[in-house]
Design an enzyme around this catalytic site. Structure first.
Site, mmCIF file in Angstrom:
data_model
loop_
_atom_site.group_PDB
_atom_site.id
_atom_site.type_symbol
_atom_site.label_atom_id
_atom_site.label_comp_id
_atom_site.label_asym_id
_atom_site.label_seq_id
_atom_site.Cartn_x
_atom_site.Cartn_y
_atom_site.Cartn_z
ATOM 1 N N LYS A 1 19.160 -16.296 40.878
ATOM 2 C CA LYS A 1 19.700 -16.931 39.667
ATOM 3 C C LYS A 1 20.330 -18.281 40.014
ATOM 4 O O LYS A 1 20.206 -19.256 39.260
ATOM 5 C CB LYS A 1 20.715 -15.994 39.011
ATOM 6 N N ASP B 1 19.777 -10.991 44.219
ATOM 7 C CA ASP B 1 19.631 -11.191 42.769
ATOM 8 C C ASP B 1 20.443 -12.428 42.326
ATOM 9 O O ASP B 1 19.930 -13.291 41.612
ATOM 10 C CB ASP B 1 20.127 -9.928 42.043
ATOM 11 N N ALA C 1 1.413 -3.599 28.456
ATOM 12 C CA ALA C 1 0.861 -3.162 29.744
ATOM 13 C C ALA C 1 1.910 -2.406 30.550
ATOM 14 O O ALA C 1 3.058 -2.851 30.655
ATOM 15 C CB ALA C 1 0.377 -4.371 30.532
ATOM 16 N N GLU D 1 14.803 -17.786 29.638
ATOM 17 C CA GLU D 1 16.258 -17.643 29.413
ATOM 18 C C GLU D 1 16.803 -16.344 30.007
ATOM 19 O O GLU D 1 17.909 -16.309 30.561
ATOM 20 C CB GLU D 1 16.544 -17.684 27.905
ATOM 21 N N GLU E 1 20.809 -0.032 40.685
ATOM 22 C CA GLU E 1 19.552 0.696 40.843
ATOM 23 C C GLU E 1 19.660 1.685 42.001
ATOM 24 O O GLU E 1 20.592 1.607 42.807
ATOM 25 C CB GLU E 1 18.433 -0.305 41.105
ATOM 26 N N GLY F 1 21.009 -5.271 31.010
ATOM 27 C CA GLY F 1 20.852 -4.229 29.997
ATOM 28 C C GLY F 1 19.669 -4.540 29.099
ATOM 29 O O GLY F 1 19.303 -5.703 28.914
HETATM 30 P P1 NDP Z 1 11.770 -1.652 34.754
HETATM 31 O O1 NDP Z 1 11.504 -1.214 36.148
HETATM 32 O O2 NDP Z 1 12.663 -0.822 33.910
HETATM 33 O O3 NDP Z 1 10.372 -1.779 33.979
HETATM 34 C C1 NDP Z 1 9.237 -2.353 34.539
HETATM 35 C C2 NDP Z 1 8.073 -2.117 33.620
HETATM 36 O O4 NDP Z 1 6.943 -2.830 34.105
HETATM 37 C C3 NDP Z 1 7.643 -0.654 33.500
HETATM 38 O O5 NDP Z 1 7.276 -0.351 32.194
HETATM 39 C C4 NDP Z 1 6.424 -0.554 34.427
HETATM 40 O O6 NDP Z 1 5.468 0.400 34.008
HETATM 41 C C5 NDP Z 1 5.845 -1.949 34.274
HETATM 42 N N1 NDP Z 1 5.113 -2.350 35.459
HETATM 43 C C6 NDP Z 1 5.614 -2.558 36.688
HETATM 44 N N2 NDP Z 1 4.625 -2.915 37.533
HETATM 45 C C7 NDP Z 1 3.483 -2.929 36.802
HETATM 46 C C8 NDP Z 1 2.138 -3.197 37.091
HETATM 47 N N3 NDP Z 1 1.768 -3.517 38.322
HETATM 48 N N4 NDP Z 1 1.233 -3.115 36.100
HETATM 49 C C9 NDP Z 1 1.610 -2.787 34.844
HETATM 50 N N5 NDP Z 1 2.885 -2.509 34.503
HETATM 51 C C10 NDP Z 1 3.800 -2.577 35.466
HETATM 52 O O7 NDP Z 1 12.278 -3.160 34.840
HETATM 53 P P2 NDP Z 1 13.334 -3.899 33.901
HETATM 54 O O8 NDP Z 1 12.916 -3.751 32.493
HETATM 55 O O9 NDP Z 1 14.701 -3.506 34.293
HETATM 56 O O10 NDP Z 1 13.170 -5.420 34.394
HETATM 57 C C11 NDP Z 1 12.037 -6.159 34.035
HETATM 58 C C12 NDP Z 1 12.242 -7.606 34.445
HETATM 59 O O11 NDP Z 1 13.367 -8.134 33.756
HETATM 60 C C13 NDP Z 1 12.519 -7.836 35.929
HETATM 61 O O12 NDP Z 1 11.943 -9.032 36.346
HETATM 62 C C14 NDP Z 1 14.043 -7.932 35.975
HETATM 63 O O13 NDP Z 1 14.500 -8.691 37.076
HETATM 64 C C15 NDP Z 1 14.306 -8.662 34.686
HETATM 65 N N6 NDP Z 1 15.642 -8.460 34.158
HETATM 66 C C16 NDP Z 1 16.119 -7.188 33.987
HETATM 67 C C17 NDP Z 1 17.379 -6.987 33.477
HETATM 68 C C18 NDP Z 1 17.915 -5.625 33.269
HETATM 69 O O14 NDP Z 1 19.070 -5.503 32.830
HETATM 70 N N7 NDP Z 1 17.146 -4.569 33.531
HETATM 71 C C19 NDP Z 1 18.244 -8.121 33.125
HETATM 72 C C20 NDP Z 1 17.622 -9.419 33.290
HETATM 73 C C21 NDP Z 1 16.373 -9.561 33.807
HETATM 74 P P3 NDP Z 1 5.802 1.976 33.965
HETATM 75 O O15 NDP Z 1 6.774 2.118 32.821
HETATM 76 O O16 NDP Z 1 4.524 2.656 33.689
HETATM 77 O O17 NDP Z 1 6.406 2.299 35.287
HETATM 78 N N1 HSE Z 2 20.747 -6.234 38.717
HETATM 79 C C1 HSE Z 2 21.139 -7.289 37.854
HETATM 80 C C2 HSE Z 2 22.671 -7.267 37.679
HETATM 81 C C3 HSE Z 2 20.428 -7.151 36.513
HETATM 82 O O1 HSE Z 2 23.322 -6.321 38.136
HETATM 83 O O2 HSE Z 2 23.217 -8.203 37.125
HETATM 84 C C4 HSE Z 2 20.373 -8.426 35.745
HETATM 85 O O3 HSE Z 2 19.673 -9.429 36.366
#
Ligand code: NDP
Ligand code: HSE
Length: 444
Positions: A210, A206, A50, A134, A195, A312
């Site tokens: 945690k 953040d 999704a 995790e 970001e 990452g």
């Molecule tokens: P991104 O912003 O890169 O990706 C989010 C994804 O979710 C996108 O594909 C987006 O779709 C989709 N999305 C968002 N809202 C909706 C919605 N309402 N309906 C359907 N799809 C939706 O996020 P990350 O991958 O960076 O992070 C994801 C999760 O993981 C977060 O909770 C973050 O805190 C957690 N996390 C992230 C880390 C990281 O290093 N990035 C590390 C640890 C945890 P579309 O592509 O179409 O925009």
């Molecule tokens: N924004 C977070 C960080 C991503 O810098 O550690 C992982 O949760």
């Protein structure tokens, strides 16, 4: 004879989100399908992904035919739902619907768990399904499972960690290059660590999310984001960082969760996130760049340290996949993962009750008796001085203005309430020009 993986019907996996983390989860599910099937005892079939915009460009590893904008329909046809979309809604509603429909859920969403984890845990418990998370704390580092399961027979006293990679990178850059905070944040953004809106990282939200998750697990007590005393790194200056180096410290944004027993001070759990001076000899001082590390102190186990990549796509996906395998094994073999444990119900202590050492830097008029006045103000508030330095030059470089001396006071451990009252009183003293900074000292 067919292997277990061949005889068990495939387990349907729904992926919510295909961004930084989701893309890597999709890739690993495909590339490692055979290994995963052998480890689980059944094939894992990715049945849909999704996203918000199914027409947007995607990594080549993503099978575009699986993309859907109808997340609500997708969760209805899965055995395991993986949520890596982030945000509170619709993530919460989708996970609740998945749980009601009998799916196990895996999420990396620390913001949602810290805000409203108990709603999800209760729903999963009532439905008899697994909830794993995790990846929500420190990315690839296995820390949730060790605290929740490996240390379930011990008594955790303290969790102290660097759990935000962006701020660790920024502070590390400030220390190694002498740059100011804004410049270091811009560099972190250019490199993709921070970001476009770095608020959640630099203001400590953040890390606080945690910390709340870790504290809940470590102390068998419900701790939410609002229970965490939070201070980010925005007030840290290049001068603070230079001074830290001069006194044998580095500045780190720490998440600290401690259990205090009723010996003198109030009993309960103190959870806080703030920048702190860490001695360069402490292992956390050597956690460089965007890496994370968590120190756990338990009564019988002693000190444990967990170190690795806290963010990452691929590192976080590794933690997600580990959870998927655990949940999938339960589907094949029976059984269920651990539930939320809040039996201890320890009181959450206010920020003012936190006890720590401090380093206070102030500019005073350089004349006889000034130090005695400052020392008297500290003594009046019951704050004991460990050391006083009167440097001839500022940590940053330039010499203090004529007639003005810089004092650097390190205190013994004192309650935050006493320290705040002391600083307010010192600031009122006639020969005190300004209190330049007040930093906690941890890990000594
Ligand atoms: P991104 O912003 O890169 O990706 C989010 C994804 O979710 C996108 O594909 C987006 O779709 C989709 N999305 C968002 N809202 C909706 C919605 N309402 N309906 C359907 N799809 C939706 O996020 P990350 O991958 O960076 O992070 C994801 C999760 O993981 C977060 O909770 C973050 O805190 C957690 N996390 C992230 C880390 C990281 O290093 N990035 C590390 C640890 C945890 P579309 O592509 O179409 O925009
Ligand atoms: N924004 C977070 C960080 C991503 O810098 O550690 C992982 O949760």
């Amino acid at each position: 004879m067919p292997s277990a993986a061949e005889s068990h019907p495939p387990l349907r996996v729904a992926l919510l989100g295909c961004g930084v983390v989701g893309t890597q989860v999709a890739r690993l599910l495909t590339e490692q399908a055979d290994d995963l099937a052998s480890r689980v005892g059944a094939p894992l079939e990715l049945v849909g992904i999704a996203v918000r915009d199914a027409s947007a460009p995607r990594d080549a590893a993503v099978d575009r035919s699986l993309l859907t904008e109808d997340a609500a329909a997708l969760v209805e046809r899965a055995d395991i739902v993986v949520e890596v979309m982030g945000g509170t809604e619709p993530a919460r509603s989708l996970l609740l619907r998945a749980i009601e429909a009998g799916a196990a859920v895996v999420t990396a969403n620390k913001a949602l768990l810290a805000e409203d984890g108990p709603t999800l845990y209760k729903a999963a418990d009532a439905a008899g399904v697994d909830i794993y998370f995790e990846a929500a704390v420190a990315g690839a580092i296995p820390i949730v499972r060790p605290v929740r399961e490996s240390l379930a027979g011990d008594r955790v006293r303290r969790v102290l960690g660097i759990v935000n990679g962006t701020t660790n990178y920024v502070l590390d850059q400030m220390a190694s290059t002498g740059r100011g905070l804004d410049e270091a944040v811009r560099e972190a953004q250019d490199l993709g660590y921070a970001e476009a809106d770095p608020t959640a990282d630099v203001e400590g939200y953040d890390a606080a999310a945690k910390a709340a998750i870790l504290a809940s697990l470590a102390f068998h007590t419900r701790v939410s984001l609002d229970d965490v005393a939070r201070e980010g790194i925005l007030a840290i200056t290049a001068d603070d960082v230079a001074w830290a180096a001069q006194t044998g410290h580095v500045i780190k944004l720490l998440a600290i969760a401690e259990r205090r027993d009723a010996t003198g001070a109030e009993a309960g759990v103190s959870v806080r996130v703030h920048p702190a001076l860490v001695p360069t000899s402490h292992p956390l001082a050597n956690v460089r760049g965007s890496f994370n590390a968590v120190f756990v102190e338990a009564e019988s186990a002693g000190e444990l340290m967990f170190y690795g990549r806290g963010a990452g796509g691929a590192p976080t996906a590794s933690a997600v996949l580990g959870d998927v395998v655990s949940a999938a094994r339960h589907r094949v073999l029976g059984g269920k993962g651990p539930q939320e444990s809040t039996y201890a119900e320890l009181p959450i202590l206010p920020a003012s009750a936190a006890v720590t050492r401090y380093q206070v830097r102030l500019d005073v008029e350089d004349r006889p008796g000034v130090l005695a006045q400052v020392a008297h103000a500290l003594a009046e508030h019951g704050v004991s001085i460990e050391a006083v330095r009167q440097p001839t030059a500022r940590g940053g470089a330039d010499v203090a203005e004529p007639g003005v001396a810089e004092l650097l006071i390190t205190t013994h451990a004192a309650p935050e309430s006493a320290l705040s009252a002391t600083v307010a009183a010192v600031a009122e003293l006639e020969p005190v020009r300004t209190i330049t900074s007040v930093l906690r000292v941890e890990g000594a």
